[in-house]
Structures are given as C-alpha cells and as structure tokens.
Scaffold this motif. Structure first.
Motif, mmCIF file in Angstrom:
data_model
loop_
_atom_site.group_PDB
_atom_site.id
_atom_site.type_symbol
_atom_site.label_atom_id
_atom_site.label_comp_id
_atom_site.label_asym_id
_atom_site.label_seq_id
_atom_site.Cartn_x
_atom_site.Cartn_y
_atom_site.Cartn_z
ATOM 1 N N GLN A 1 0.827 -1.208 0.000
ATOM 2 C CA GLN A 1 0.000 0.000 0.000
ATOM 3 C C GLN A 1 0.863 1.260 0.000
ATOM 4 O O GLN A 1 0.607 2.212 -0.744
ATOM 5 C CB GLN A 1 -0.926 -0.006 1.221
ATOM 6 N N ILE A 2 1.891 1.250 0.827
ATOM 7 C CA ILE A 2 2.782 2.414 0.893
ATOM 8 C C ILE A 2 3.516 2.607 -0.426
ATOM 9 O O ILE A 2 3.625 3.736 -0.939
ATOM 10 C CB ILE A 2 3.783 2.248 2.052
ATOM 11 N N ARG A 3 4.002 1.514 -0.994
ATOM 12 C CA ARG A 3 4.735 1.626 -2.258
ATOM 13 C C ARG A 3 3.819 2.079 -3.392
ATOM 14 O O ARG A 3 4.221 2.879 -4.248
ATOM 15 C CB ARG A 3 5.361 0.275 -2.595
ATOM 16 N N ALA A 4 2.573 1.556 -3.410
ATOM 17 C CA ALA A 4 1.639 1.972 -4.456
ATOM 18 C C ALA A 4 1.285 3.453 -4.325
ATOM 19 O O ALA A 4 1.195 4.179 -5.322
ATOM 20 C CB ALA A 4 0.378 1.105 -4.385
ATOM 21 N N ALA A 5 1.094 3.920 -3.087
ATOM 22 C CA ALA A 5 0.771 5.333 -2.876
ATOM 23 C C ALA A 5 1.920 6.226 -3.332
ATOM 24 O O ALA A 5 1.716 7.262 -3.974
ATOM 25 C CB ALA A 5 0.457 5.573 -1.400
ATOM 26 N N LYS A 6 3.153 5.828 -3.017
ATOM 27 C CA LYS A 6 4.314 6.621 -3.432
ATOM 28 C C LYS A 6 4.463 6.621 -4.945
ATOM 29 O O LYS A 6 4.832 7.645 -5.552
ATOM 30 C CB LYS A 6 5.575 6.077 -2.779
ATOM 31 N N ALA A 7 4.178 5.484 -5.564
ATOM 32 C CA ALA A 7 4.303 5.413 -7.022
ATOM 33 C C ALA A 7 3.283 6.314 -7.717
ATOM 34 O O ALA A 7 3.613 7.035 -8.668
ATOM 35 C CB ALA A 7 4.134 3.963 -7.480
ATOM 36 N N ILE A 8 2.037 6.280 -7.218
ATOM 37 C CA ILE A 8 1.000 7.120 -7.827
ATOM 38 C C ILE A 8 1.275 8.600 -7.566
ATOM 39 O O ILE A 8 1.122 9.455 -8.448
ATOM 40 C CB ILE A 8 -0.377 6.710 -7.300
ATOM 41 N N SER B 1 1.923 11.458 -10.317
ATOM 42 C CA SER B 1 1.100 12.680 -10.364
ATOM 43 C C SER B 1 1.969 13.929 -10.320
ATOM 44 O O SER B 1 1.718 14.913 -11.034
ATOM 45 C CB SER B 1 0.130 12.679 -9.176
ATOM 46 N N GLY B 2 3.022 13.892 -9.480
ATOM 47 C CA GLY B 2 3.926 15.041 -9.425
ATOM 48 C C GLY B 2 4.664 15.257 -10.725
ATOM 49 O O GLY B 2 4.860 16.396 -11.174
ATOM 50 N N GLY B 3 5.040 14.161 -11.391
ATOM 51 C CA GLY B 3 5.724 14.304 -12.678
ATOM 52 C C GLY B 3 4.827 14.882 -13.740
ATOM 53 O O GLY B 3 5.251 15.715 -14.550
ATOM 54 N N LEU B 4 3.572 14.450 -13.740
ATOM 55 C CA LEU B 4 2.632 14.995 -14.722
ATOM 56 C C LEU B 4 2.333 16.462 -14.459
ATOM 57 O O LEU B 4 2.161 17.257 -15.384
ATOM 58 C CB LEU B 4 1.334 14.175 -14.697
ATOM 59 N N ALA B 5 2.255 16.843 -13.168
ATOM 60 C CA ALA B 5 1.985 18.255 -12.849
ATOM 61 C C ALA B 5 3.135 19.138 -13.307
ATOM 62 O O ALA B 5 2.936 20.244 -13.795
ATOM 63 C CB ALA B 5 1.765 18.408 -11.343
ATOM 64 N N LYS B 6 4.366 18.644 -13.150
ATOM 65 C CA LYS B 6 5.515 19.445 -13.584
ATOM 66 C C LYS B 6 5.570 19.593 -15.093
ATOM 67 O O LYS B 6 6.085 20.573 -15.615
ATOM 68 C CB LYS B 6 6.801 18.800 -13.076
ATOM 69 N N SER B 7 5.076 18.574 -15.793
ATOM 70 C CA SER B 7 5.106 18.658 -17.263
ATOM 71 C C SER B 7 3.842 19.308 -17.823
ATOM 72 O O SER B 7 3.547 19.188 -19.005
ATOM 73 C CB SER B 7 5.268 17.256 -17.854
ATOM 74 N N ASN B 8 3.057 19.998 -16.932
ATOM 75 C CA ASN B 8 1.873 20.762 -17.336
ATOM 76 C C ASN B 8 0.801 19.884 -17.983
ATOM 77 O O ASN B 8 0.145 20.281 -18.956
ATOM 78 C CB ASN B 8 2.266 21.888 -18.315
ATOM 79 N N THR C 1 -4.604 16.442 -16.892
ATOM 80 C CA THR C 1 -5.349 15.458 -16.100
ATOM 81 C C THR C 1 -4.448 14.903 -15.005
ATOM 82 O O THR C 1 -3.657 13.990 -15.254
ATOM 83 C CB THR C 1 -5.817 14.311 -17.004
ATOM 84 N N PRO C 2 -4.539 15.439 -13.800
ATOM 85 C CA PRO C 2 -3.748 14.887 -12.698
ATOM 86 C C PRO C 2 -4.348 13.578 -12.211
ATOM 87 O O PRO C 2 -5.548 13.350 -12.330
ATOM 88 C CB PRO C 2 -3.840 15.971 -11.618
ATOM 89 N N LEU C 3 -3.508 12.730 -11.678
ATOM 90 C CA LEU C 3 -3.957 11.452 -11.140
ATOM 91 C C LEU C 3 -4.204 11.594 -9.652
ATOM 92 O O LEU C 3 -3.344 12.036 -8.903
ATOM 93 C CB LEU C 3 -2.893 10.365 -11.386
ATOM 94 N N VAL C 4 -5.387 11.230 -9.215
ATOM 95 C CA VAL C 4 -5.749 11.298 -7.812
ATOM 96 C C VAL C 4 -5.948 9.865 -7.324
ATOM 97 O O VAL C 4 -6.742 9.113 -7.904
ATOM 98 C CB VAL C 4 -7.031 12.112 -7.597
ATOM 99 N N ALA C 5 -5.254 9.508 -6.278
ATOM 100 C CA ALA C 5 -5.316 8.139 -5.761
ATOM 101 C C ALA C 5 -6.325 8.084 -4.633
ATOM 102 O O ALA C 5 -6.149 8.719 -3.599
ATOM 103 C CB ALA C 5 -3.938 7.699 -5.252
ATOM 104 N N ASP C 6 -7.431 7.366 -4.833
ATOM 105 C CA ASP C 6 -8.389 7.198 -3.762
ATOM 106 C C ASP C 6 -8.098 5.900 -3.020
ATOM 107 O O ASP C 6 -7.182 5.162 -3.341
ATOM 108 C CB ASP C 6 -9.828 7.215 -4.303
ATOM 109 N N ALA C 7 -8.905 5.610 -2.012
ATOM 110 C CA ALA C 7 -8.663 4.436 -1.166
ATOM 111 C C ALA C 7 -8.796 3.137 -1.967
ATOM 112 O O ALA C 7 -8.046 2.187 -1.760
ATOM 113 C CB ALA C 7 -9.639 4.434 0.010
#
Length: 293
Positions: A95-102, A106-113, A116-122
């Motif tokens: 769970q921790i590794r999956a959250a960090k990966a997502i 998401s941070g990489g996509l935000a930096k590249s403008n 559609t950001p990725l939001v990780a729900d439960a």
C-alpha cells in the motif's frame, strides 16, 4: 512491482509469542528460514521433501519439527501454505509503495503541465496493494510454465529433458544395480538438478554409459564395486559430481601397462645381495671342477 528485499522483524512480538517460546533452537531456525521463503515467494509448499530442501536440512529433522511449525502456517490451497502475519506486513508495504508510485507519477505529470492529474483514492490504493504482488507471482508462474513446455535449446547441444533423465536412470538400473551398486530409490529435487546440469554437456550421457560399464563389468573397475581395501562402492551421486564421469572414462581407456606393472617384470636385485649369492655359489662350483678332474 517486485517484492521488497526485506521485511520488518518485531523482536518483541517474536519473544513474547507463546508458540515461539515452546520451540527449541532447531525449530526456531527452521521457522525463520520458512518465513524468509514465504516473504520472497508469497507462500511455501506443503510437501516435507521440498521444505527440507528449502531449509537445507534432512527430511526427518523437518518432519520432527513440523508438529510445532505447522501452527504458524495456514493452508492456502493448491498445496501451498501462508503466514497470516507476514501477509499483513506485505499488504501494508505494498500500500505504501503503491501510494508513493502514484504520487510520484502525479507530481511528474503536474511538472510537465499535464491537464489530467492522477488522484489516488482508497480503492485504487487497496487494489494496487493487493494485486501487485499476486500479479507479479502469476507472471512468474506463467513464464515458468511456458519455459517448461517449450524449453530453449541448451548450451553445447546437450539434453535436459525428462526423457534424458529417465535414460540415465535406466542405464544405472540395467548396468550398475545388477553388479551390486546401490539402487536409486528416489530422484530428489537436488539430484534431478544435478542430472540436468550434467546433461547440458554434449555427449555426457555416452560417457556415463561407458563409465557404468567400466564400474560394473570391468575387472579393473572392481575397486568401484566394493572389492578394494576401503570396501567403497560407487553411487549415482558420485557420477553426478563435476568431472567424475570423465575421470572414470579416462581410467577405463588407459592401457593396462599404465594401470599396473607387467606381471613378468623381474625385481631389481641390490648389488650387495647379488655379490653375496655369488660368493655362496663359489665353493659349489669348485667341488664340481675337482670331481670332474
């Protein structure tokens, strides 16, 4: 997602466990080995022969300890066992590794403008955590099955198929066992692995047949049938050691003059002994001359 090369070990829980407290030092060591295997593979086999091979101990030792070790594992079906506490730790780590990966994606996509950001729900986290390890194991099992049914051509033109292993066992039963050499009762996983390694070499099976004939039927190979001073008999495991078959064939092909000295060779007499015998014969020679005159 690959399995982590480590897991948390709670030594206080370990020492406080009533089950662990009732174990002796052998059972505790086997338990740790099986926990490590369970973390890497996701589960362990229920067969005692395979478990003993994993722990590197005799099967009888594993069988004696299994009455206590069986309390620490649960049946997962298909002949596999799991440890519930270890599965909980794996799920938490995933769970921790999956959250960090997502979050990293998401941070990489935000930096590249990206729009559609990725939001990780439960639900995403739980699905990724529970499925990543199982999916990885299923891929490995599928790849293993494919390699088993369609094996690649072995190096050196040898043969690793089951029919070649059966041919080696047939040669041993038909040639060596009638001569009094030990019979092969069971082909254990380590023995089958050693057979496949030897069979990778091209022509090894022909050399093995020649070595068996030398050991079972040749007078010069009687020392391999227990007729020597040490009463030692060759076994199949001896021939599976690297280089053993080749050395035996070299002895079988060596000329007899190399293996043992000729029987008609006269011993070399020391100089002083020859002189002593010559002196002893001198009076006899003198009497014969006087009688003749």
């Amino acid at each position: 997602m690959k399995a982590l090369p480590y897991y948390k070990f709670y030594w206080q829980d370990w020492r406080a466990s009533r089950t662990v407290q009732r174990m002796n030092y052998v059972e505790r060591g086997l338990y740790r080995e099986l926990l490590d295997e369970c973390w890497v593979e996701g589960s362990i086999p229920s067969d005692h022969v395979e478990l003993a091979d994993i722990c590197g101990c005799p099967e009888q030792v594993l069988t004696d300890a299994w009455q206590m070790l069986s309390k620490c594992f649960k049946d997962a079906g298909n002949g596999r066992l799991i440890n519930l506490r270890l599965n909980e730790e794996r799920t938490e780590h995933d769970q921790i590794r999956a959250a960090k990966a997502i979050a990293g994606r998401s941070g990489g996509l935000a930096k590249s403008n990206k729009v559609t950001p990725l939001v990780a729900d439960a639900k995403q986290l739980l699905a990724a955590a529970s499925g990543c390890h199982i999916e990885e194991k299923e891929k490995k099992k599928k790849k293993s099955r494919e390699e088993k049914h369609t094996p690649p051509p072995p190096k050196g033109g040898g043969c690793e198929a089951d029919e070649c292993v059966d041919e080696v066992l047939t040669i041993w039963r038909e040639v060596c066992v009638p001569a009094g050499l030990p019979e092969v009762i069971k082909v254990t996983p380590p023995r089958r692995k050693a057979l496949r390694e030897r069979l990778r070499d091209q022509g090894w099976i022909d050399l093995f047949r020649e070595a068996c004939i030398y050991a079972a039927r040749s007078p010069e190979g009687s020392w391999m049938r227990g007729e020597g001073e040490m009463r030692w008999k060759a076994t199949l495991d001896y021939f599976l050691k690297p280089g053993s078959v080749e050395k035996t064939v070299e002895k079988a092909r060596a000329p007899l003059s190399v293996l043992r000295p000729p029987s008609n060779r006269q011993p070399v007499m020391a100089a002083d002994e020859a002189h002593r015998l010559q002196v002893q014969r001198m009076p006899v020679m003198k009497l014969e001359r006087v009688g003749a005159s």
